[in-house]
Design a protein around this motif. Structure first.
Motif, PDB file in Angstrom:
ATOM      1  N   HIS A  28       5.353   5.593  -7.539  1.00 20.99           N
ATOM      2  CA  HIS A  28       6.303   6.689  -7.683  1.00 20.99           C
ATOM      3  C   HIS A  28       7.152   6.853  -6.418  1.00 20.99           C
ATOM      4  O   HIS A  28       8.361   7.077  -6.483  1.00 20.99           O
ATOM      5  CB  HIS A  28       5.532   7.974  -7.981  1.00 20.99           C
ATOM      6  CG  HIS A  28       6.424   9.142  -8.264  1.00 20.99           C
ATOM      7  ND1 HIS A  28       6.776  10.037  -7.297  1.00 20.99           N
ATOM      8  CD2 HIS A  28       7.045   9.538  -9.399  1.00 20.99           C
ATOM      9  CE1 HIS A  28       7.584  10.963  -7.822  1.00 20.99           C
ATOM     10  NE2 HIS A  28       7.759  10.683  -9.099  1.00 20.99           N
ATOM     11  N   LYS A  29       6.523   6.714  -5.247  1.00 20.42           N
ATOM     12  CA  LYS A  29       7.258   6.856  -3.989  1.00 20.42           C
ATOM     13  C   LYS A  29       8.192   5.673  -3.769  1.00 20.42           C
ATOM     14  O   LYS A  29       9.271   5.825  -3.197  1.00 20.42           O
ATOM     15  CB  LYS A  29       6.276   6.960  -2.825  1.00 20.42           C
ATOM     16  CG  LYS A  29       5.510   8.256  -2.831  1.00 20.42           C
ATOM     17  CD  LYS A  29       4.506   8.293  -1.699  1.00 20.42           C
ATOM     18  CE  LYS A  29       3.671   9.552  -1.790  1.00 20.42           C
ATOM     19  NZ  LYS A  29       2.637   9.573  -0.759  1.00 20.42           N
TER      20      LYS A  29
ATOM     21  N   LYS B 279      -8.724   7.361  -3.217  1.00 20.51           N
ATOM     22  CA  LYS B 279      -8.010   6.360  -4.017  1.00 20.51           C
ATOM     23  C   LYS B 279      -6.730   5.968  -3.298  1.00 20.51           C
ATOM     24  O   LYS B 279      -5.860   6.801  -3.078  1.00 20.51           O
ATOM     25  CB  LYS B 279      -7.683   6.914  -5.397  1.00 20.51           C
ATOM     26  CG  LYS B 279      -8.905   7.222  -6.221  1.00 20.51           C
ATOM     27  CD  LYS B 279      -8.532   7.795  -7.564  1.00 20.51           C
ATOM     28  CE  LYS B 279      -9.776   8.153  -8.348  1.00 20.51           C
ATOM     29  NZ  LYS B 279      -9.432   8.794  -9.619  1.00 20.51           N
ATOM     30  N   ARG B 280      -6.629   4.709  -2.913  1.00 24.77           N
ATOM     31  CA  ARG B 280      -5.434   4.180  -2.270  1.00 24.77           C
ATOM     32  C   ARG B 280      -4.679   3.349  -3.293  1.00 24.77           C
ATOM     33  O   ARG B 280      -5.143   2.286  -3.694  1.00 24.77           O
ATOM     34  CB  ARG B 280      -5.810   3.295  -1.076  1.00 24.77           C
ATOM     35  CG  ARG B 280      -6.519   3.998   0.050  1.00 24.77           C
ATOM     36  CD  ARG B 280      -5.590   4.780   0.890  1.00 24.77           C
ATOM     37  NE  ARG B 280      -4.459   3.978   1.307  1.00 24.77           N
ATOM     38  CZ  ARG B 280      -3.845   4.110   2.446  1.00 24.77           C
ATOM     39  NH1 ARG B 280      -4.245   5.005   3.303  1.00 24.77           N
ATOM     40  NH2 ARG B 280      -2.806   3.375   2.739  1.00 24.77           N
ATOM     41  N   SER B 281      -3.531   3.822  -3.719  1.00 24.19           N
ATOM     42  CA  SER B 281      -2.771   3.105  -4.747  1.00 24.19           C
ATOM     43  C   SER B 281      -1.886   2.038  -4.115  1.00 24.19           C
ATOM     44  O   SER B 281      -1.450   2.160  -2.976  1.00 24.19           O
ATOM     45  CB  SER B 281      -1.928   4.081  -5.560  1.00 24.19           C
ATOM     46  OG  SER B 281      -1.052   4.769  -4.713  1.00 24.19           O
ATOM     47  N   THR B 282      -1.645   0.983  -4.869  1.00 20.97           N
ATOM     48  CA  THR B 282      -0.762  -0.099  -4.432  1.00 20.97           C
ATOM     49  C   THR B 282       0.311  -0.312  -5.487  1.00 20.97           C
ATOM     50  O   THR B 282       0.208   0.203  -6.601  1.00 20.97           O
ATOM     51  CB  THR B 282      -1.534  -1.411  -4.220  1.00 20.97           C
ATOM     52  OG1 THR B 282      -2.109  -1.815  -5.457  1.00 20.97           O
ATOM     53  CG2 THR B 282      -2.602  -1.258  -3.162  1.00 20.97           C
ATOM     54  N   CYS B 283       1.337  -1.091  -5.131  1.00 28.21           N
ATOM     55  CA  CYS B 283       2.411  -1.367  -6.084  1.00 28.21           C
ATOM     56  C   CYS B 283       2.947  -2.769  -5.854  1.00 28.21           C
ATOM     57  O   CYS B 283       2.758  -3.371  -4.800  1.00 28.21           O
ATOM     58  CB  CYS B 283       3.528  -0.332  -5.976  1.00 28.21           C
ATOM     59  SG  CYS B 283       4.395  -0.328  -4.412  1.00 28.21           S
TER      60      CYS B 283
ATOM     61  N   GLN C 270       2.983  -0.711 -11.005  1.00 27.79           N
ATOM     62  CA  GLN C 270       1.782  -0.187 -10.380  1.00 27.79           C
ATOM     63  C   GLN C 270       0.782  -1.314 -10.177  1.00 27.79           C
ATOM     64  O   GLN C 270       0.572  -2.144 -11.065  1.00 27.79           O
ATOM     65  CB  GLN C 270       1.183   0.906 -11.254  1.00 27.79           C
ATOM     66  CG  GLN C 270       0.092   1.684 -10.589  1.00 27.79           C
ATOM     67  CD  GLN C 270      -0.307   2.886 -11.399  1.00 27.79           C
ATOM     68  OE1 GLN C 270       0.198   3.093 -12.486  1.00 27.79           O
ATOM     69  NE2 GLN C 270      -1.224   3.672 -10.882  1.00 27.79           N
TER      70      GLN C 270
ATOM     71  N   THR D  84      -5.773  -0.064  -7.654  1.00 28.11           N
ATOM     72  CA  THR D  84      -6.123   1.112  -6.868  1.00 28.11           C
ATOM     73  C   THR D  84      -7.408   0.817  -6.109  1.00 28.11           C
ATOM     74  O   THR D  84      -8.429   0.488  -6.715  1.00 28.11           O
ATOM     75  CB  THR D  84      -6.312   2.339  -7.769  1.00 28.11           C
ATOM     76  OG1 THR D  84      -5.110   2.555  -8.501  1.00 28.11           O
ATOM     77  CG2 THR D  84      -6.637   3.571  -6.951  1.00 28.11           C
TER      78      THR D  84
ATOM     79  N   SER E 299       2.282   4.303  -3.282  1.00 30.61           N
ATOM     80  CA  SER E 299       2.277   4.593  -4.713  1.00 30.61           C
ATOM     81  C   SER E 299       3.589   4.125  -5.341  1.00 30.61           C
ATOM     82  O   SER E 299       4.635   4.090  -4.690  1.00 30.61           O
ATOM     83  CB  SER E 299       2.075   6.085  -4.964  1.00 30.61           C
ATOM     84  OG  SER E 299       3.227   6.798  -4.620  1.00 30.61           O
TER      85      SER E 299
ATOM     86  N   SER F 291       0.830  -1.194   0.000  1.00 29.03           N
ATOM     87  CA  SER F 291       0.000   0.000   0.000  1.00 29.03           C
ATOM     88  C   SER F 291       0.873   1.256   0.000  1.00 29.03           C
ATOM     89  O   SER F 291       1.156   1.837   1.040  1.00 29.03           O
ATOM     90  CB  SER F 291      -0.947  -0.066   1.191  1.00 29.03           C
ATOM     91  OG  SER F 291      -0.889   1.039   1.970  1.00 29.03           O
TER      92      SER F 291
END
Length: 160
Positions: free
Chosen positions: A25-26, A107-111, A88, A91, A23, A21
């Motif tokens: 990008h981070k 919106k909680r993005s996952t990777c 990615q 979401t 993004s 959990s």
């Protein structure tokens, strides 16, 4: 369907973390700092960096090293991060209630993070062998190489 083939599967070990959990990008910001470094150096960098994404990546690097030592018998001092990638994931979408009966989307993005470690001791032994062959007066007849066969029951066999 395209199949991916592993070229160096005998020297590579990987760990895969899915649906983390954070993004992508981070996570890439942290991954770019450790790509191509040795295992021990990467652990020191991840411990000292102030980002929140360092902890799950630290756990993945540690897990990949545990896979290498347990499954293949590699030493942790010879491991290098050969490939590290972040993709990615899904979401997660939620609705938060707001004033006057309205809603606000969250919106909680996952990777997905993949860490591949490679054992470089094989390359160092090969370079030492090549340096030995370049010495004057060296012939190939008196060289006795010992190979470890990883696919058998662990037996040792000699090849001249």
């Amino acid at each position: 369907m395209i199949k991916k083939t592993k070229k160096k599967s005998y020297t590579e070990v990987y760990a895969l973390g899915q649906y983390i959990s954070m993004s992508a990008h981070k996570a890439r910001r942290v991954i770019d700092q450790i790509r191509g470094r040795s295992y021990e150096e990467a652990l020191m960098i991840l411990e000292l960096m102030p980002y929140r994404g360092c902890y799950p990546i630290f756990k993945l690097v540690y897990s990949a090293a545990a896979n290498a030592s347990h499954n293949k018998g590699f030493k942790e001092t010879n491991l290098v991060i050969s490939k590290a990638e972040v993709n990615q994931g899904n979401t997660v979408k939620k609705l938060k209630p707001r004033a006057r009966g309205r809603s606000y989307p969250i919106k909680r993005s996952t990777c997905h993070i993949t860490i591949v470690l490679e054992d470089i001791s094989l390359y160092q032994q090969y370079e030492e062998y090549l340096m030995y062959l370049k010495k004057p007066g060296c012939s190939n007849e008196n060289i006795n190489l010992t190979y470890y066969d990883t696919y058998s029951s662990g037996g040792l066999w000699d090849k001249k």
